[in-house]
Design an enzyme around this catalytic site. Sequence first.
Site, PDB file in Angstrom:
ATOM      1  N   ASN A 110       0.836  -1.209   0.000  1.00 52.15           N
ATOM      2  CA  ASN A 110       0.000   0.000   0.000  1.00 52.15           C
ATOM      3  C   ASN A 110       0.865   1.253   0.000  1.00 52.15           C
ATOM      4  O   ASN A 110       0.575   2.210  -0.728  1.00 52.15           O
ATOM      5  CB  ASN A 110      -0.928   0.002   1.217  1.00 52.15           C
ATOM      6  CG  ASN A 110      -2.157  -0.848   0.992  1.00 52.15           C
ATOM      7  OD1 ASN A 110      -3.057  -0.449   0.263  1.00 52.15           O
ATOM      8  ND2 ASN A 110      -2.176  -2.034   1.574  1.00 52.15           N
ATOM      9  N   HIS A 200      -8.349  -0.894   6.771  1.00 52.47           N
ATOM     10  CA  HIS A 200      -8.563  -2.205   7.398  1.00 52.47           C
ATOM     11  C   HIS A 200      -9.094  -3.160   6.330  1.00 52.47           C
ATOM     12  O   HIS A 200      -9.995  -2.800   5.570  1.00 52.47           O
ATOM     13  CB  HIS A 200      -9.565  -2.064   8.553  1.00 52.47           C
ATOM     14  CG  HIS A 200      -9.718  -3.329   9.322  1.00 52.47           C
ATOM     15  ND1 HIS A 200      -8.787  -3.779  10.228  1.00 52.47           N
ATOM     16  CD2 HIS A 200     -10.687  -4.286   9.284  1.00 52.47           C
ATOM     17  CE1 HIS A 200      -9.173  -4.939  10.718  1.00 52.47           C
ATOM     18  NE2 HIS A 200     -10.325  -5.276  10.166  1.00 52.47           N
ATOM     19  N   ASP A 241      -9.405   0.050  15.238  1.00 56.51           N
ATOM     20  CA  ASP A 241     -10.340  -0.068  14.108  1.00 56.51           C
ATOM     21  C   ASP A 241     -11.705   0.553  14.407  1.00 56.51           C
ATOM     22  O   ASP A 241     -12.740  -0.055  14.144  1.00 56.51           O
ATOM     23  CB  ASP A 241     -10.532  -1.557  13.745  1.00 56.51           C
ATOM     24  CG  ASP A 241      -9.215  -2.219  13.401  1.00 56.51           C
ATOM     25  OD1 ASP A 241      -8.352  -1.548  12.812  1.00 56.51           O
ATOM     26  OD2 ASP A 241      -9.049  -3.402  13.729  1.00 56.51           O
TER      27      ASP A 241
HETATM   28  C1  GRF Z   1      -3.284  -4.472   4.241  1.00 57.14           C
HETATM   29  O1  GRF Z   1      -4.140  -5.496   3.882  1.00 57.14           O
HETATM   30  C2  GRF Z   1      -3.967  -3.521   5.174  1.00 57.14           C
HETATM   31  O2  GRF Z   1      -5.336  -3.444   5.003  1.00 57.14           O
HETATM   32  C3  GRF Z   1      -3.686  -4.120   6.511  1.00 57.14           C
HETATM   33  O3  GRF Z   1      -2.383  -4.619   6.408  1.00 57.14           O
HETATM   34  C4  GRF Z   1      -2.112  -4.957   5.052  1.00 57.14           C
HETATM   35  C5  GRF Z   1      -0.818  -4.296   4.681  1.00 57.14           C
HETATM   36  O4  GRF Z   1      -0.341  -4.752   3.453  1.00 57.14           O
HETATM   37  N1  GRF Z   1      -3.929  -3.180   7.561  1.00 57.14           N
HETATM   38  P1  GRF Z   1       0.911  -4.048   2.775  1.00 57.14           P
HETATM   39  O5  GRF Z   1       2.059  -4.100   3.770  1.00 57.14           O
HETATM   40  O6  GRF Z   1       0.539  -2.668   2.430  1.00 57.14           O
HETATM   41  O7  GRF Z   1       1.208  -4.881   1.584  1.00 57.14           O
END
Ligand code: GRF
Length: 288
Positions: A110, A200, A241
Amino acid sequence: MFQKLKQRWKVNGLNLALIITTFALGGSLCGYAGRKLLTLTGLEKGALWVVLYIILITLLWPLCVLLISIPLGQFGFFKRYIAKIFSRFSNKKKAPVHNVAIFASGAGSNAQQIINRFSKHPTIKVALIVCNKPGAGVLNIAKKHGIPATIIEKDAFFKGEAYVGTLQQHNINFIVLAGFLWKVPTALIKAYSQKIINIHPALLPAYGGKGMYGHFVHEAVIANKETQSGITIHYVDELYDHGAVIKQVTCPVSETDTAATLAAKIHLLEHEHFPQVIEQVLQKQNIR
Ligand code: GRF
């Protein structure tokens, strides 16, 4: 009033007292030096001495305040404060820059998407990566893009000032949690009130709370035979959350889905929507 100032300047009580003292001493020094200069140059005898005095103290004030701030340990604050005043005069019409810190604990896919979206953005900049796990993938991403990274420690985060000082040094005015597994302490929430958002990987309020992260979320969704899951982007408050929801997007859960295939679907949704929601939120935010 003091409470408001503490929040606005993001400082604790002791620093606020030192800042106010610096203003008072710096102001007095400036008034004194201004008068002395007028006397020494003989300008105080002219008809326009008041005008000259005002011009002189306006010029002297930043110097005096900066000088006093050094022994009182407030140089960093006043350097930023004065730079802000100057930039207000020089770039009145310039749009505010949103300096974003991304907090992440894992791979950082992300974070990568967010960095990509804002790499050439005129007003939004990913200015810092904050990570609680040495060796996490997100740190390599930070390195690759030349973004400063801070590895945080438990005691300083939960019992200290929650790295508010570090965030201020990087002029951070907005925080994005992207797979950050520690609870956000009150000190940080207070310093960045309504300026922290999280993603989340489920449809809150279901499947949220302590221990509900990563594959645990997807396993619980599948075990309960849900037919849909999705993502929730929300403001962060003092509970896990829990803060106000900004956006939710759903995806179907099929009978053949495993935690891994569901995670992959959710990641796709996250990558598509999270950067775009961050941009929308920032464009609405009034950053000081
Ligand atoms: C994501 O699925 C986010 O929703 C959760 O942790 C994960 C992180 O994934 N909170 P990344 O490290 O961004 O690949």
